[in-house]
Design a protein around this motif. Sequence first.
Motif, mmCIF file in Angstrom:
data_model
loop_
_atom_site.group_PDB
_atom_site.id
_atom_site.type_symbol
_atom_site.label_atom_id
_atom_site.label_comp_id
_atom_site.label_asym_id
_atom_site.label_seq_id
_atom_site.Cartn_x
_atom_site.Cartn_y
_atom_site.Cartn_z
ATOM 1 N N LYS A 88 -0.106 48.513 -2.939
ATOM 2 C CA LYS A 88 -1.149 47.928 -2.972
ATOM 3 C C LYS A 88 -0.998 47.419 -3.880
ATOM 4 O O LYS A 88 -0.296 46.996 -5.016
ATOM 5 N N GLN A 89 -2.492 46.439 -3.597
ATOM 6 C CA GLN A 89 -1.955 45.112 -4.287
ATOM 7 C C GLN A 89 -2.166 44.840 -5.793
ATOM 8 O O GLN A 89 -1.281 44.448 -6.806
ATOM 9 N N ASN A 90 -2.994 46.069 -6.743
ATOM 10 C CA ASN A 90 -2.867 46.595 -8.060
ATOM 11 C C ASN A 90 -1.533 46.999 -8.569
ATOM 12 O O ASN A 90 -1.556 46.516 -9.573
ATOM 13 N N ASN A 91 -0.893 47.417 -7.479
ATOM 14 C CA ASN A 91 0.330 47.509 -7.883
ATOM 15 C C ASN A 91 2.233 46.867 -8.237
ATOM 16 O O ASN A 91 2.668 46.785 -8.418
ATOM 17 N N ILE A 92 1.858 46.058 -7.463
ATOM 18 C CA ILE A 92 3.075 45.301 -7.105
ATOM 19 C C ILE A 92 2.659 43.812 -7.047
ATOM 20 O O ILE A 92 3.381 42.860 -7.407
ATOM 21 N N GLY A 93 1.425 43.410 -7.779
ATOM 22 C CA GLY A 93 0.796 41.916 -7.105
ATOM 23 C C GLY A 93 0.183 41.467 -6.495
ATOM 24 O O GLY A 93 1.193 41.499 -5.102
ATOM 25 N N GLU A 94 -0.641 40.430 -7.205
ATOM 26 C CA GLU A 94 -0.970 39.134 -5.449
ATOM 27 C C GLU A 94 0.064 39.099 -4.473
ATOM 28 O O GLU A 94 0.121 38.690 -2.996
ATOM 29 N N ARG A 96 3.732 39.660 -4.305
ATOM 30 C CA ARG A 96 4.543 40.139 -3.597
ATOM 31 C C ARG A 96 3.344 40.753 -2.773
ATOM 32 O O ARG A 96 4.063 41.540 -1.578
ATOM 33 N N TYR A 97 2.717 41.444 -2.895
ATOM 34 C CA TYR A 97 1.659 41.959 -1.847
ATOM 35 C C TYR A 97 0.883 40.891 -0.480
ATOM 36 O O TYR A 97 1.180 41.749 0.777
ATOM 37 N N GLU A 98 0.949 40.201 -0.628
ATOM 38 C CA GLU A 98 0.701 38.892 1.071
ATOM 39 C C GLU A 98 2.317 38.476 1.202
ATOM 40 O O GLU A 98 2.016 38.755 2.336
ATOM 41 N N PHE A 99 3.562 38.861 0.167
ATOM 42 C CA PHE A 99 4.588 38.417 0.978
ATOM 43 C C PHE A 99 4.716 40.349 1.492
ATOM 44 O O PHE A 99 5.751 40.371 2.699
ATOM 45 N N PHE A 100 4.731 40.866 1.398
ATOM 46 C CA PHE A 100 4.629 42.543 1.893
ATOM 47 C C PHE A 100 3.864 42.324 3.571
ATOM 48 O O PHE A 100 4.642 42.829 4.223
ATOM 49 N N GLN A 101 2.459 41.946 3.084
ATOM 50 C CA GLN A 101 1.715 41.694 4.573
ATOM 51 C C GLN A 101 2.573 40.690 5.377
ATOM 52 O O GLN A 101 2.109 41.196 6.954
#
Length: 493
Positions: A88-94, A96-101
Amino acid sequence: MSENMLEDMNELMLQRREKLSQLREEREKAFADKYEVTYHAAEVESNFEELEEKEVKLAGRLMAIRTHGKASFADLMDMSGKVQLYVKQNNIGEDRYEFFQDLDLGDLVGITGTVFKTNRGQVSIRVSSFELLTKSLRPLPEKFHGLKDKDIRYRQRYLDLIVNPDVKETFVIRSKIIKEMRRYLENKGFLEVETPMMHPIAGGATARPFVTHHNTLDMDLYLRIAPELYLKKLIVGGFEKVFEINRNFRNEGMSYKHNPEFTTMELYQAQADYHDMMELTENLVSHLAEEVLETKTLEYEGTELDFTAPWDRITMVEAVKKYADVDFSEFDTAEKAYEAAASVGVKPEEGLSYGEVLNEVFEIRVEDKLIQPTFIMDYPIEVSPLAQKIEDDPRFTYRFEAFVYGREIANAFSELNDPEEQKRRFEKQVEMREAGDEEAQMMDYDFIRALEYGMPPTGGLGIGIDRLIMLLTDSSSIRDVILFPTMRPESNE
């Protein structure tokens, strides 16, 4: 692979390499050194009550990613299985979430998170941080088609293991079977030994060898076709029970039950005969089935096989009479044997003996009818140059082979320990070899010398481990149970 599929593959590989270049420009690691792992996927599942809302660290391969806006679900696979990730973006930061995607299926990642259950009751990990451990530069096979081409599966076993979890389980079972075989034999007092893999003389079996050359000694050597003669020398030397599990190499044809290199277990026991070897074989195999697979009754290619001891015992002559309806006990000449073979549609080549013709009729007309575990006893002396002859009928030897589902899985003798008789048998094999039989055995004077010092009455047994594991894992080809089977080289294309 079609031209369009190749173009798609090349495009996907290009995209992944562009991502790799971007990672390096941004000084992001694409190939990490190490990641601390505290649990595996299966452990998270099986220990949920203990681990609920506790932090865990796992590493594995991304096998699926399902994005839903600012939250994503993903499947992480490691050696033990799969577990679902909740990112979830709220848990790992915007960022890192974009990186994960932007990660690809097949990428290897390390994750830290807490264990929970979704509203649907699925055990999952709520990811608090992650690292890219290895960037995968080749796409995995498309989900719904998978990897089905057997040539690719055998050649690229690493890919087969990634996308076909049942394949991995087959090799886990293989390892457990061999481990349990060792334990069983050691508990019976057998000592595991190692003997040479390169022999100055190809001996111990009837087979065509591979040849190599030793530069320093300037001599040809043969990759071993069997460890038999060396193991029997150890019995001469005073060991009473020895066994070896290792590779043999035979330069022969290939099929669903033949690979040029294969694994065998071979053992020898002083003061024993082939009846003792039968008892050991049936008890060992039924023990392996029960201990590793928790049953003595298994299904193979739709047929139920019962490995419970004792197994059926029948002589080769009796088996040919029963299944081919011709009685070789009524005559003893090669001429009559040829007539009997012709009567059941078998045409052996010219110049064979009574015993050789009998053996050929057995192989062609009987073997495939031996479905349940069966011992075929008392083989002709011509095809058993290392076995003790039967005194009451010297045409035959105290030898058996074990068959299951029409396939030989074991071969055993009351071992010949008369050095003069063994020399005569070798001389006969040499004659056959000089006449053009490339599989006939060679004269081994050192083995004769060893027997002259005295070998006690001995029972010997060889079990083809690959064929046994085929049966115990319901695998249709020997290539399914060998991690890297022998293959032709890939074409330049």
